[in-house]
Design an enzyme around this catalytic site. Structure first.
Site, short mmCIF file in Angstrom:
data_model
loop_
_atom_site.label_atom_id
_atom_site.label_comp_id
_atom_site.label_asym_id
_atom_site.label_seq_id
_atom_site.Cartn_x
_atom_site.Cartn_y
_atom_site.Cartn_z
N ASN A 243 0.85 -1.19 0.00
CA ASN A 243 0.00 0.00 0.00
C ASN A 243 0.89 1.24 0.00
O ASN A 243 2.01 1.21 0.50
CB ASN A 243 -0.88 0.00 1.26
CG ASN A 243 -1.84 1.19 1.28
OD1 ASN A 243 -2.43 1.55 0.26
ND2 ASN A 243 -1.98 1.82 2.45
N HIS B 289 0.72 5.26 1.31
CA HIS B 289 -0.07 6.12 2.18
C HIS B 289 0.55 7.52 2.18
O HIS B 289 1.78 7.65 2.31
CB HIS B 289 -0.10 5.53 3.60
CG HIS B 289 -0.95 6.32 4.52
ND1 HIS B 289 -2.34 6.22 4.53
CD2 HIS B 289 -0.64 7.26 5.45
CE1 HIS B 289 -2.84 7.05 5.42
NE2 HIS B 289 -1.82 7.70 6.00
N SER C 111 4.60 7.02 2.43
CA SER C 111 5.19 5.75 2.87
C SER C 111 4.64 4.61 2.03
O SER C 111 3.45 4.58 1.72
CB SER C 111 4.79 5.45 4.33
OG SER C 111 5.04 6.55 5.18
N ASP D 103 -2.96 0.86 8.15
CA ASP D 103 -1.78 1.67 7.79
C ASP D 103 -0.59 1.36 8.69
O ASP D 103 0.29 2.21 8.87
CB ASP D 103 -2.10 3.19 7.86
CG ASP D 103 -3.18 3.58 6.86
OD1 ASP D 103 -3.25 2.98 5.78
OD2 ASP D 103 -3.98 4.49 7.18
C1 GAR Z 1 -2.59 8.87 -3.07
O1 GAR Z 1 -2.19 10.07 -2.47
C2 GAR Z 1 -2.42 7.71 -2.11
O2 GAR Z 1 -1.30 7.82 -1.30
C3 GAR Z 1 -3.69 7.81 -1.31
O3 GAR Z 1 -4.68 8.10 -2.25
C4 GAR Z 1 -4.10 8.87 -3.31
C5 GAR Z 1 -4.46 8.20 -4.62
O4 GAR Z 1 -4.05 8.99 -5.70
N1 GAR Z 1 -3.96 6.61 -0.59
C6 GAR Z 1 -4.51 6.58 0.63
O5 GAR Z 1 -4.86 7.58 1.22
C7 GAR Z 1 -4.67 5.19 1.22
N2 GAR Z 1 -4.95 5.28 2.59
P1 GAR Z 1 -4.00 8.39 -7.16
O6 GAR Z 1 -5.37 7.74 -7.41
O7 GAR Z 1 -3.80 9.58 -8.03
O8 GAR Z 1 -2.89 7.39 -7.25
#
Ligand code: GAR
Length: 222
Positions: free
Chosen positions: A117, A119, A146, A155
């Site tokens: 994942n 985060h 991370s 997480d």
């Molecule tokens: C990213 O910032 C990722 O780190 C976050 O969602 C966004 C997705 O962006 N993930 C989380 O918050 C998971 N807990 P993307 O669809 O443009 O890759």
């Protein structure tokens, strides 16, 4: 007799789960096309039909599927169907790239050691949602992203790599998110590459890189 070293030529089978824009998915696809990421994305699956990441997958000729969580009565039945769909593609690695559903224990156990994942915070700081807003509110001087193995602690699985960014006085949620996202696009393909090269494994509650258990995450760029 001379020892021959095994050369890993087979591409790692990967399924990517998304919920939204898919910019991390795009960074992974771009890294694949520049030949430095030895993976084959067998499917992209979204829990929302409107996720722009599905369009990114189709443009890259990757099968794109929607499995809408609202079509299921509860989290468990959704996760069972999701697991069945994922396993059709026989992935060696499941990549959560902005997949915004909480996954039940049986699902996480099934992919233990082969699910990553990303985060948007320097875990263990700001697990959960609204990380950029919370970093700004806490007057954090730095923030970041991370990559970790997924375990049943939200997480909280073993950390692999983190990228740090400064927080500026004039930052808004949007400017900070953009600075963090740019780093996400660097560290996620890198961690996936290490996994594909069999340099990265999960051992107990640690990520192990090149045979060494990481007692703290690798700091990008090093
Ligand atoms: C990213 O910032 C990722 O780190 C976050 O969602 C966004 C997705 O962006 N993930 C989380 O918050 C998971 N807990 P993307 O669809 O443009 O890759």
């Amino acid at each position: 007799m001379k020892q021959e070293y095994a050369v890993v030529t087979k591409k790692l089978a990967v399924v990517v789960l998304i919920s939204g824009g898919g910019s991390n998915l795009q960074a992974i696809i771009d890294a694949m096309h520049h030949h430095d990421l030895p993976i084959e994305i067998r499917a992209v699956i979204s829990n929302k039909g409107t996720a722009y990441g599905l369009e990114r997958a189709r443009r890259a000729n990757i099968p794109a599927h929607t499995l809408n969580h609202t079509d299921f009565p509860d989290r468990i039945s959704y996760s069972r169907a999701l697991q069945e769909l994922i396993d059709n593609f026989k992935p060696e690695l499941v990549v959560l790239a902005g997949f915004m559903r909480i996954l039940p224990e049986a699902f996480v156990d099934h992919y233990m050691g082969r699910m990553l994942n990303i985060h948007p915070s320097l875990l263990p700081e700001f697990s959960g949602l609204h990380t950029h807003q919370r970093a700004l509110k806490a007057n954090a001087l730095e923030h970041g992203a991370s990559v970790h193995f997924v375990t049943n602690e939200l997480d909280g699985g073993p950390l692999i790599i983190q990228a740090h960014v400064p927080v500026h006085k004039e930052d808004t949620v949007e400017t900070l998110a953009e600075r963090v996202l740019e780093k996400e696009h660097k560290i996620y393909p890198l961690a996936i590459k290490w996994f594909a090269q069999k340099r990265l494994v999960m051992q107990g509650n640690h990520a192990n890189l090149d045979g060494i258990p990481l007692d703290k995450p690798i700091k990008y760029p090093g």
